[in-house]
Design an enzyme around this catalytic site. Structure first.
Site: not given
Length: 287
Positions: A143, A163, A183, A227
């Site tokens: 995991r 990013c 992010r 965005h």
């Protein structure tokens, strides 16, 4: 809902319901090449899901799909942050804005994949991509199958903090499933549904699945700050109005003879039934 419909749906959500940075009365870090502040409309914590067999590649506009794959080979196979290598080996030329005086990205991207560390499973020194493949093959119920392009100890020396930075992998039966954590996502340039980021990490999923004897399963793409730059809004609206060619149902073929991750080349990838709109757009990149 196909990937083109997902593109339009998310674009509408950001444009209609997004927070307007310019109205929040705060300075923003990104600027355009001329130094002007680069404001956006954004939504936090957005999730895009792609089911088994779905190729996340839009036809509303042409995506440079080969360049997307070449970047993945550069980061994860070459384990490189050398912008000059990317230019000379792969003919991908749009990373110059972030390279340092040595021609690389500092401690970013492939530097993190190449960095040696002690495997928590075996105690042996390894790197992130080798550990991932080994554990998927030999410990598939692990995991802790992750790769991370951000080490906080190295952030100050990164010319660009990645990013799309974290991948998490889970094996379920014969399938390998991937979650990509991003992010920050520039919708038009790279992060839209079916854009460069989604497609290139789908390709990475296919590659890792193939060399570990599995099939590509579900792909989830999470973006913390999604965005549209205000300068990009007219272009996004034009793309949303494009009528997609009904013949465009892209499928990715990968040379099935490749069994070792280091052996993939760009010639091992073939995209068929891809008939995107070929309108050319000037897309400014915020720095």
């Amino acid at each position: 809902m196909d990937v083109n419909e997902k593109y339009i749906k998310v674009a509408n959500e950001i444009l209609e319901n997004g927070y307007d940075e310019e109205k929040l009365n705060q300075e923003v870090r990104p600027v355009w090449e001329d130094g002007e502040s680069a404001y956006t409309k954004f939504l936090p914590q957005q999730i895009i899901r792609y089911e088994k067999g779905e190729v996340p590649l839009i036809s509303l506009r042409k995506i440079a799909w080969k360049s997307a794959i070449k970047e993945i080979l550069w980061i994860y196979q070459d384990r490189s942050n050398d912008v000059n290598l990317l230019k000379n080996k792969y003919k991908v030329n749009y990373w110059d804005s972030w390279k340092n005086d040595e021609g690389n990205l500092g401690t970013a991207y492939g530097y993190q994949i190449n960095k040696k560390f002690k495997s928590p499973e075996t105690g042996k020194m390894t790197n992130q991509i080798d550990r991932l493949i080994d554990q998927i093959k030999n410990n598939p119920l692990n995991r802790r199958l992750i790769m991370n392009l951000i080490d906080v100890d190295d952030m100050a020396e990164m010319t660009l903090i990645p990013c799309a930075f974290l991948t998490m992998w889970t094996v379920s039966g014969d399938y390998l499933n991937l979650t990509l954590i991003q992010r920050s996502g520039d919708f038009l340039a790279a992060a839209a549904p079916g854009g460069i980021n989604a497609f290139q990490y789908y390709v990475l999923l296919r590659m890792i699945a193939q060399v570990t004897g599995l099939k590509a399963g579900n792909f989830v793409h999470f973006i913390q700050n999604y965005h549209v730059y205000k300068k990009h809004i007219p272009t996004v609206k034009k793309i949303m109005d494009v009528k997609v060619d009904e013949k465009s149902k892209p499928k990715l073929e990968i040379n099935p003879d490749i069994k070792d991750f280091k052996d993939f080349t760009i010639d091992d990838f073939k995209l068929i039934d891809y008939y995107p709109d070929n309108t050319k757009y000037d897309i400014d990149i915020a720095l």
